[in-house]
Design a protein around this motif. Structure first.
Motif, mmCIF file in Angstrom:
data_model
loop_
_atom_site.group_PDB
_atom_site.id
_atom_site.type_symbol
_atom_site.label_atom_id
_atom_site.label_comp_id
_atom_site.label_asym_id
_atom_site.label_seq_id
_atom_site.Cartn_x
_atom_site.Cartn_y
_atom_site.Cartn_z
ATOM 1 N N LEU A 1 23.670 -46.276 40.377
ATOM 2 C CA LEU A 1 23.792 -44.824 40.289
ATOM 3 C C LEU A 1 25.090 -44.437 39.570
ATOM 4 O O LEU A 1 25.112 -43.540 38.712
ATOM 5 C CB LEU A 1 23.751 -44.210 41.688
ATOM 6 C CG LEU A 1 23.864 -42.685 41.758
ATOM 7 C CD1 LEU A 1 22.714 -42.014 41.013
ATOM 8 C CD2 LEU A 1 23.906 -42.211 43.215
ATOM 9 N N ALA A 2 26.174 -45.137 39.910
ATOM 10 C CA ALA A 2 27.478 -44.817 39.305
ATOM 11 C C ALA A 2 27.455 -45.036 37.796
ATOM 12 O O ALA A 2 27.873 -44.166 37.018
ATOM 13 C CB ALA A 2 28.581 -45.668 39.944
ATOM 14 N N ILE A 3 26.935 -46.184 37.371
ATOM 15 C CA ILE A 3 26.974 -46.470 35.924
ATOM 16 C C ILE A 3 26.016 -45.557 35.170
ATOM 17 O O ILE A 3 26.320 -45.091 34.061
ATOM 18 C CB ILE A 3 26.719 -47.972 35.614
ATOM 19 C CG1 ILE A 3 27.150 -48.275 34.166
ATOM 20 C CG2 ILE A 3 25.275 -48.377 35.827
ATOM 21 C CD1 ILE A 3 27.245 -49.744 33.846
ATOM 22 N N ALA A 4 24.859 -45.244 35.767
ATOM 23 C CA ALA A 4 23.899 -44.365 35.099
ATOM 24 C C ALA A 4 24.491 -42.963 34.928
ATOM 25 O O ALA A 4 24.408 -42.365 33.846
ATOM 26 C CB ALA A 4 22.596 -44.320 35.876
ATOM 27 N N SER A 5 25.092 -42.439 35.981
ATOM 28 C CA SER A 5 25.663 -41.090 35.877
ATOM 29 C C SER A 5 26.801 -41.072 34.859
ATOM 30 O O SER A 5 26.917 -40.141 34.042
ATOM 31 C CB SER A 5 26.208 -40.628 37.228
ATOM 32 O OG SER A 5 25.354 -41.013 38.257
ATOM 33 N N ALA A 6 27.657 -42.109 34.917
ATOM 34 C CA ALA A 6 28.782 -42.161 33.981
ATOM 35 C C ALA A 6 28.276 -42.208 32.539
ATOM 36 O O ALA A 6 28.846 -41.582 31.639
ATOM 37 C CB ALA A 6 29.668 -43.370 34.275
ATOM 38 N N MET A 7 27.192 -42.938 32.335
ATOM 39 C CA MET A 7 26.630 -43.070 30.991
ATOM 40 C C MET A 7 26.166 -41.714 30.465
ATOM 41 O O MET A 7 26.464 -41.346 29.311
ATOM 42 C CB MET A 7 25.450 -44.042 31.033
ATOM 43 C CG MET A 7 24.846 -44.332 29.695
ATOM 44 S SD MET A 7 25.747 -45.599 28.837
ATOM 45 C CE MET A 7 24.774 -47.006 29.324
ATOM 46 N N VAL A 8 25.427 -40.957 31.291
ATOM 47 C CA VAL A 8 24.940 -39.644 30.852
ATOM 48 C C VAL A 8 26.126 -38.718 30.540
ATOM 49 O O VAL A 8 26.180 -38.077 29.488
ATOM 50 C CB VAL A 8 24.022 -39.007 31.915
ATOM 51 C CG1 VAL A 8 23.623 -37.601 31.483
ATOM 52 C CG2 VAL A 8 22.795 -39.871 32.140
ATOM 53 N N ILE A 9 27.093 -38.687 31.466
ATOM 54 C CA ILE A 9 28.270 -37.833 31.259
ATOM 55 C C ILE A 9 28.987 -38.219 29.967
ATOM 56 O O ILE A 9 29.316 -37.381 29.123
ATOM 57 C CB ILE A 9 29.248 -37.964 32.451
ATOM 58 C CG1 ILE A 9 28.594 -37.387 33.719
ATOM 59 C CG2 ILE A 9 30.582 -37.283 32.159
ATOM 60 C CD1 ILE A 9 29.386 -37.673 34.992
ATOM 61 N N ASN A 10 29.196 -39.526 29.780
ATOM 62 C CA ASN A 10 29.990 -39.963 28.635
ATOM 63 C C ASN A 10 29.267 -39.709 27.315
ATOM 64 O O ASN A 10 29.892 -39.294 26.339
ATOM 65 C CB ASN A 10 30.377 -41.438 28.764
ATOM 66 C CG ASN A 10 31.598 -41.782 27.912
ATOM 67 O OD1 ASN A 10 32.398 -40.906 27.588
ATOM 68 N ND2 ASN A 10 31.743 -43.041 27.549
ATOM 69 N N LEU A 11 27.959 -39.931 27.274
ATOM 70 C CA LEU A 11 27.253 -39.708 26.011
ATOM 71 C C LEU A 11 27.204 -38.223 25.640
ATOM 72 O O LEU A 11 27.316 -37.878 24.467
ATOM 73 C CB LEU A 11 25.847 -40.324 26.036
ATOM 74 C CG LEU A 11 25.783 -41.677 25.296
ATOM 75 C CD1 LEU A 11 26.609 -42.719 26.013
ATOM 76 C CD2 LEU A 11 24.357 -42.141 25.094
ATOM 77 N N ALA A 12 27.049 -37.356 26.630
ATOM 78 C CA ALA A 12 27.042 -35.916 26.341
ATOM 79 C C ALA A 12 28.432 -35.476 25.862
ATOM 80 O O ALA A 12 28.565 -34.750 24.870
ATOM 81 C CB ALA A 12 26.611 -35.128 27.571
#
Lengths: 453, 453
Positions: free
Chosen positions: B392-403
């Motif tokens: 969950l942590a890496i998935a959320s971080a990925m979405v935040i970072n790409l946006a």
């Protein structure tokens, strides 16, 4: 900064357009748009989001439609053509030269292609079909069959009378071609020579035989290089029997030169030079997803290398804090060596024995910069974590990574070129993989040896 | 692939040269070199390491020296000039046009500059000094004062007689300029019109008044854009009173277009487009050290962000293993958005209201790709470390970072442009800083919240 004027002008046009479109008054928009050249209209359309683009596209004079389509990227062109009826497309293409038509034909719906061919007279249809038979990105696709030839035994006076009878010359005609009865190319006569010599001068005394004709299968890139090596405005194209087929002009070559360099600038980020600035998000996402997917796979490879050192990281957390520094410096140094190598390859400056010379030079540069920044990083890291062994580990890893990054930056694009892989696109992602993997491995490996008992 | 022919040819030349230079037989080298055009010789010299470059440079025909100097990058030019005696330099420059001389003058040692000026006749010296008075990268520096003008009230016949008296026309003359008694620009007549019309036709009926003259202070980039927007071969340059000063030709414009795109391709890696492929390692190291130093500083900023989470990393070492993935994906997505934005700015396609449209589009693309790859990364990371909270942590971080990467990729170059900072050079390093810093912060922050009790 030097680009400000144009930017200001476009921004001003865009604001005027915006206001006019918002208020629904299309008259001023139409008037503004049709004062622009086709290339400027193309640039304007590329600057507009899809809905506004379609409104403005509908206001462009029909007679300019064909020229405008030539001056936009493939993606925008496709979206503009999708807005047109088949009859509109046929009308737009009516006035185009054969070489321009050839460029557009591949982007037309098949039904329209047939319609266009049907609407042409027999001579032009045959010319078009012949041009389309040549492979993409060769001289055959770039040339225009509309060529003015004269005989070597004529005099200037005869040529002038012939030209006055003929009337117009094709655009960008700076030279007439001299051919024999079988249309074989013999040489050229500059218009300026015809204008400055006495009427009685025989054409064969004015003949410039130095400029070789371009073979019809020459690649577009070689054509562009030949034009800029010799400062040509136009050049004749011949088949295997030296028979004149057509003529390539500088305006098309300028487009190729621009695209060559664009390709390198955009390819390094995994982008296509035809990408529409305002493509629909779904389409843009699909275009870039593959590149990001490859990057993710490689990132997992890098992560698995870090994973080898899990127990080291558990004991010395400072290594986790500092490890991105080594990778990032290697990545930058590697991309510098790579960018220079890719340019050298594109300009035909690398080959034969000089690759090794470049490799030695770049590794030396990597070592020099490695040592310089290793000293800096050692001092800062040593003071931060109060550990001279940590300082030694990061400094050594930095030197190793910068030297290897330089080696990778030169050799990876060279090898890719030999394997016929385009280094402008694939190079950066592979070089970064190497510098990341090696940076983490060297730093964490040295950390394990130096810091753990 | 399309570049293979030229590469093969150059590689072949280089091998022949290598063999001949090794054996000390300079005759064949001299013969080979002097079959090439000045641009090809320039390209060849750029392909050679310094010692061989100097040997070959010594073999180039003196009359070609000046032209060759025009066709190499600034760094190579400097190294070639350093090999010449002052008299050789003066001799090499003798036959050059004023616009070409202007381009070289800045690179000459001061003593030689004076010598060159002294060796010229008064008219040319004044012209040269006048051209040098215009700011760099403006139309004034690009133009050649050698212009053929005719009167509007003449007939074609009178013009033809004048041209035959005059003899030669300046290179790349495709049009004559029509001016009044005070040399004010009125319009142009195409050579092709002079050749195809009856001798009795008055010039003013052939006058093309559509092509505006270029103001002498126009930036080089705007000149290049105008040429490619209108497919010009040459264009007149005027001062504030519309008085004809000279003429710019397409060959110089092609060089600018190439340099514009080169600048973006090389600038993104912190390189200068004039960098010599075979510069001495010390010189190359100094050129790149600054860029690496800035990168190191930024890498320490990133490391200090990771440092905030030392205790988290001590407890969950998996975070250290996976964190480069988030940063790397953000970096790539950010560079894609940035590369597209930098091109849009350079082509004058961004300004007014469409920056916001682009921002929205790119953030949407970032979110879409973020969600797609977040799902993949969550599955792989979850299975690898057997932790759904980590997934969950890496998935959320990925979405935040790409946006956020997409937002940074668009807004950073736009802001830089407003501040008159060149985004082609400074953009990538700043965007990477943002995506790294944010990637680590989001991932480690979320990891701390989700994984530690």
């Amino acid at each position: 900064m030097a680009e400000t004027t144009r930017q200001t002008r476009t921004a001003h046009q865009l604001r005027m357009l915006s206001d006019a479109l918002d208020s629904g008054r299309l008259g001023p928009v139409r008037r503004l748009v049709n004062t622009l050249s086709p290339a400027e209209i193309g640039n304007l359309l590329e600057s507009l989001p899809p809905t506004r683009r379609n409104v403005v596209w509908g206001l462009v004079d029909t007679e300019d439609d064909g020229e405008v389509l030539l001056h936009v990227g493939d993606d925008v062109r496709e979206s503009l053509i999708a807005e047109m009826d088949p009859e509109e497309i046929v009308a737009a293409l009516e006035d185009l030269d054969i070489d321009d038509l050839v460029e557009l034909m591949d982007d037309l719906p098949e039904a329209v292609t047939e319609e266009v061919l049907r609407s042409m007279d027999r001579e032009n249809r045959e010319r078009l079909e012949q041009a389309l038979a040549y492979p993409e990105d060769t001289a055959g696709r770039l040339m225009n069959p509309d060529v003015v030839t004269v005989r070597a035994d004529a005099t200037v006076d005869v040529v002038l009378r012939y030209l006055r009878l003929r009337g117009e010359l094709p655009e960008h005609t700076d030279r007439l071609y001299v051919a024999n009865r079988r249309r074989q190319y013999l040489g050229q006569v500059a218009l300026s020579a015809l204008l400055t010599r006495e009427p009685s001068t025989p054409v064969n005394t004015l003949l410039d035989e130095d400029q070789p004709a371009i073979a019809v299968h020459t690649s577009a890139n070689d054509v562009a290089n030949a034009f800029s090596d010799h400062d040509w405005i136009s050049a004749p194209v011949v088949d295997g029997n030296n028979v004149l087929l057509g003529r390539i002009t500088i305006d098309d070559v300028v487009d190729i030169i621009r695209e060559q360099a664009e390709h390198r600038a955009l390819g390094a980020a995994g982008l296509d030079e035809d990408e529409d600035l305002f493509a629909s998000p779904l389409r843009a996402m699909r275009r870039r997803a593959l590149w990001l997917g490859i990057n993710l796979t490689l990132a997992f490879v890098v992560a698995s290398i870090i994973g080898l050192f899990e127990s080291t990281l558990e004991q010395v957390v400072a290594l986790a804090v500092l490890m991105p520094i080594v990778a990032s410096m290697g990545g930058n140094a590697g991309l510098q060596a790579m960018t220079l190598t890719v340019r050298g390859l594109a300009l035909g400056q690398l080959g034969g024995g000089n690759v090794r010379t470049l490799l030695v030079k770049e590794i030396t540069v990597g070592l020099l910069n490695g040592v310089l920044w290793a000293l800096v990083v050692a001092v800062v890291a040593g003071l931060w974590f109060h550990s001279s062994m940590l300082a030694l580990a990061i400094a050594s890893a930095m030197v190793i990574n910068l030297a290897c990054a330089a080696a990778a930056g030169v050799s990876i694009p060279v090898v890719m070129r030999r394997l016929n892989i385009d280094p402008a696109i694939a190079g950066s992602i592979v070089v970064t993989l190497v510098t990341d993997a090696l940076g983490f491995f060297a730093f964490l490996g040295l950390g394990t040896v130096l810091l753990l008992k």
